[in-house]
Design an enzyme around this catalytic site. Structure first.
Site, mmCIF file in Angstrom:
data_model
loop_
_atom_site.group_PDB
_atom_site.id
_atom_site.type_symbol
_atom_site.label_atom_id
_atom_site.label_comp_id
_atom_site.label_asym_id
_atom_site.label_seq_id
_atom_site.Cartn_x
_atom_site.Cartn_y
_atom_site.Cartn_z
ATOM 1 N N SER A 157 21.028 20.537 15.856
ATOM 2 C CA SER A 157 20.221 19.313 15.751
ATOM 3 C C SER A 157 21.027 18.098 16.200
ATOM 4 O O SER A 157 20.522 17.213 16.893
ATOM 5 C CB SER A 157 19.711 19.124 14.312
ATOM 6 O OG SER A 157 20.748 18.708 13.445
ATOM 7 N N VAL B 105 10.045 11.017 8.612
ATOM 8 C CA VAL B 105 10.334 11.025 10.055
ATOM 9 C C VAL B 105 9.804 12.282 10.750
ATOM 10 O O VAL B 105 9.699 12.309 11.979
ATOM 11 C CB VAL B 105 11.849 10.866 10.363
ATOM 12 C CG1 VAL B 105 12.388 9.531 9.885
ATOM 13 C CG2 VAL B 105 12.664 12.027 9.791
ATOM 14 N N SER C 36 26.852 13.578 14.752
ATOM 15 C CA SER C 36 27.931 14.122 13.903
ATOM 16 C C SER C 36 28.955 14.796 14.816
ATOM 17 O O SER C 36 28.595 15.303 15.898
ATOM 18 C CB SER C 36 27.359 15.165 12.944
ATOM 19 O OG SER C 36 28.401 15.931 12.374
ATOM 20 N N TYR D 173 22.413 22.679 11.828
ATOM 21 C CA TYR D 173 22.799 21.259 11.804
ATOM 22 C C TYR D 173 23.498 20.875 13.120
ATOM 23 O O TYR D 173 23.174 19.844 13.722
ATOM 24 C CB TYR D 173 23.726 21.029 10.608
ATOM 25 C CG TYR D 173 24.143 19.599 10.392
ATOM 26 C CD1 TYR D 173 23.272 18.668 9.830
ATOM 27 C CD2 TYR D 173 25.428 19.166 10.726
ATOM 28 C CE1 TYR D 173 23.665 17.356 9.611
ATOM 29 C CE2 TYR D 173 25.831 17.865 10.511
ATOM 30 C CZ TYR D 173 24.944 16.957 9.950
ATOM 31 O OH TYR D 173 25.337 15.656 9.742
HETATM 32 P P1 NAP Z 1 22.332 11.252 2.524
HETATM 33 O O1 NAP Z 1 23.230 10.452 1.646
HETATM 34 O O2 NAP Z 1 21.956 12.633 2.132
HETATM 35 O O3 NAP Z 1 20.999 10.380 2.796
HETATM 36 C C1 NAP Z 1 19.981 10.909 3.604
HETATM 37 C C2 NAP Z 1 18.911 9.860 3.792
HETATM 38 O O4 NAP Z 1 17.894 10.382 4.673
HETATM 39 C C3 NAP Z 1 18.209 9.463 2.513
HETATM 40 O O5 NAP Z 1 17.904 8.098 2.569
HETATM 41 C C4 NAP Z 1 16.928 10.306 2.549
HETATM 42 O O6 NAP Z 1 15.851 9.743 1.792
HETATM 43 C C5 NAP Z 1 16.629 10.244 4.034
HETATM 44 N N1 NAP Z 1 15.734 11.305 4.510
HETATM 45 C C6 NAP Z 1 15.912 12.645 4.431
HETATM 46 N N2 NAP Z 1 14.867 13.293 4.989
HETATM 47 C C7 NAP Z 1 14.004 12.327 5.418
HETATM 48 C C8 NAP Z 1 12.734 12.364 6.062
HETATM 49 N N3 NAP Z 1 12.140 13.526 6.378
HETATM 50 N N4 NAP Z 1 12.119 11.186 6.350
HETATM 51 C C9 NAP Z 1 12.717 10.004 6.017
HETATM 52 N N5 NAP Z 1 13.916 9.912 5.422
HETATM 53 C C10 NAP Z 1 14.547 11.064 5.114
HETATM 54 O O7 NAP Z 1 22.961 11.408 4.001
HETATM 55 P P2 NAP Z 1 24.156 10.591 4.724
HETATM 56 O O8 NAP Z 1 25.420 11.299 4.438
HETATM 57 O O9 NAP Z 1 24.023 9.157 4.462
HETATM 58 O O10 NAP Z 1 23.788 10.906 6.235
HETATM 59 C C11 NAP Z 1 23.094 10.002 7.078
HETATM 60 C C12 NAP Z 1 23.153 10.538 8.499
HETATM 61 O O11 NAP Z 1 24.520 10.653 8.900
HETATM 62 C C13 NAP Z 1 22.528 11.926 8.641
HETATM 63 O O12 NAP Z 1 21.841 12.025 9.850
HETATM 64 C C14 NAP Z 1 23.744 12.836 8.646
HETATM 65 O O13 NAP Z 1 23.483 14.024 9.351
HETATM 66 C C15 NAP Z 1 24.759 11.960 9.355
HETATM 67 N N6 NAP Z 1 26.144 12.352 9.076
HETATM 68 C C16 NAP Z 1 26.632 12.357 7.798
HETATM 69 C C17 NAP Z 1 27.945 12.749 7.572
HETATM 70 C C18 NAP Z 1 28.548 12.780 6.193
HETATM 71 O O14 NAP Z 1 29.671 13.315 6.047
HETATM 72 N N7 NAP Z 1 27.940 12.216 5.182
HETATM 73 C C19 NAP Z 1 28.744 13.146 8.650
HETATM 74 C C20 NAP Z 1 28.215 13.120 9.930
HETATM 75 C C21 NAP Z 1 26.909 12.728 10.142
HETATM 76 P P3 NAP Z 1 15.691 10.070 0.182
HETATM 77 O O15 NAP Z 1 16.759 9.274 -0.522
HETATM 78 O O16 NAP Z 1 14.322 9.571 -0.137
HETATM 79 O O17 NAP Z 1 15.868 11.536 0.027
#
Ligand code: NAP
Length: 247
Positions: free
Chosen positions: A158, A64, A142, A155
């Site tokens: 962003s 991305v 978030s 973070y």
């Molecule tokens: P995660 O389990 O770490 O998964 C991150 C995903 O993003 C993976 O599929 C990763 O691909 C992909 N990714 C990372 N960098 C990328 C890039 N440059 N281009 C394309 N894909 C990329 O994260 P998550 O917890 O599911 O979080 C998803 C979203 O929710 C994020 O934006 C995060 O900030 C937000 N969020 C999460 C939480 C939480 O507590 N988990 C809370 C609030 C907000 P790979 O598998 O190939 O690395």
């Protein structure tokens, strides 16, 4: 099956919240395109699961952070799947530290993926949405972007940027029948928070009135609702999915 015949791009769907969103939208009937950065194995297994649901699916190893790759994804989706209606900006990373220790690399890495990635993907699809006078965009932000969080200046910035982006764009493109919203999760059980130690998790749980961490499906269900006809009059909104943490 309220999304039957519509096509969605979900970014960062190989794992976690993105994966749950892609599966939920497929269950709702949408054709799914998703991207990821490096996890071919996880992406392959998601592809199989979505195929088994009987909807077309395309997986892209596409970054991305790169506008050209974002444009290529859009072009291929439109030519292979025949339509494009929904963009979910979900791909995101964390690189937490106190500001006093934060390197420029860690600042730029987080802004590049979370905020510039949202710009790149949205920039790549917006003309398609405007021409067809139809489209839905949801940014996965978030609570950190709403209230701030210590050791997350990069973070939080962003995610706050993704929230302001959603509000500004919602105003800009409402006249083209395009809705733009954001979902702001609290703590969700994914790899992203797997580094938290037991005492840190306990401190987090103490702040959550509903007394549990979120599941990726809690976020995916709200995304599905925002894309449904029941949400047709909602745009420019930030929906918190945080167990009450932000109250
Ligand atoms: P995660 O389990 O770490 O998964 C991150 C995903 O993003 C993976 O599929 C990763 O691909 C992909 N990714 C990372 N960098 C990328 C890039 N440059 N281009 C394309 N894909 C990329 O994260 P998550 O917890 O599911 O979080 C998803 C979203 O929710 C994020 O934006 C995060 O900030 C937000 N969020 C999460 C939480 C939480 O507590 N988990 C809370 C609030 C907000 P790979 O598998 O190939 O690395």
């Amino acid at each position: 099956m309220h999304l039957k015949g519509r096509t969605a791009i979900v970014t960062g769907a190989s794992r976690g919240i993105g994966r749950a969103i892609a599966l939920k939208l497929a269950q709702d009937g949408a054709n799914i395109a998703f991207n990821y950065l490096r996890n071919d194995q996880y992406a392959g297994s998601l592809e199989k699961e979505i195929k088994a649901l009987g909807v077309p699916v395309m997986a892209f190893k596409a970054d991305v952070r790169d506008l050209d790759q974002a444009r290529k994804v859009r072009e291929t989706v439109v030519s292979e799947l025949g339509s494009l209606d929904i963009l979910i900006n979900n791909a995101g990373i964390l690189k937490d530290s106190a500001l006093v220790m934060m390197t420029p690399e860690d600042w730029h890495a987080v802004i590049d993926t979370n905020l510039n990635g949202t710009f790149n993907m949205t920039r790549a699809v917006i003309m398609t949405f405007m021409k067809q006078k139809r489209g839905d965009i949801i940014n996965i932000a978030s609570v950190s972007g709403l209230y701030g969080m210590a050791r997350q200046v990069n973070y939080s910035s962003s995610k706050g940027g993704m929230i302001a982006f959603a509000k500004s764009l919602a105003k800009e493109v409402a006249g083209h029948n395009i809705r733009v919203n954001a979902v702001a999760p609290g703590f969700v059980e994914t790899d992203m928070i797997s580094h938290l130690k037991e005492d840190q998790l306990k401190t987090a749980l103490d702040k959550i009135p509903l007394g549990r961490l979120g599941k990726p499906e809690d976020v995916a269900n709200v995304v599905s609702f925002l894309l449904s006809p029941d949400a047709a009059y909602i745009t420019g909104q930030i929906i918190q999915v945080d167990g009450g943490m932000g109250m």
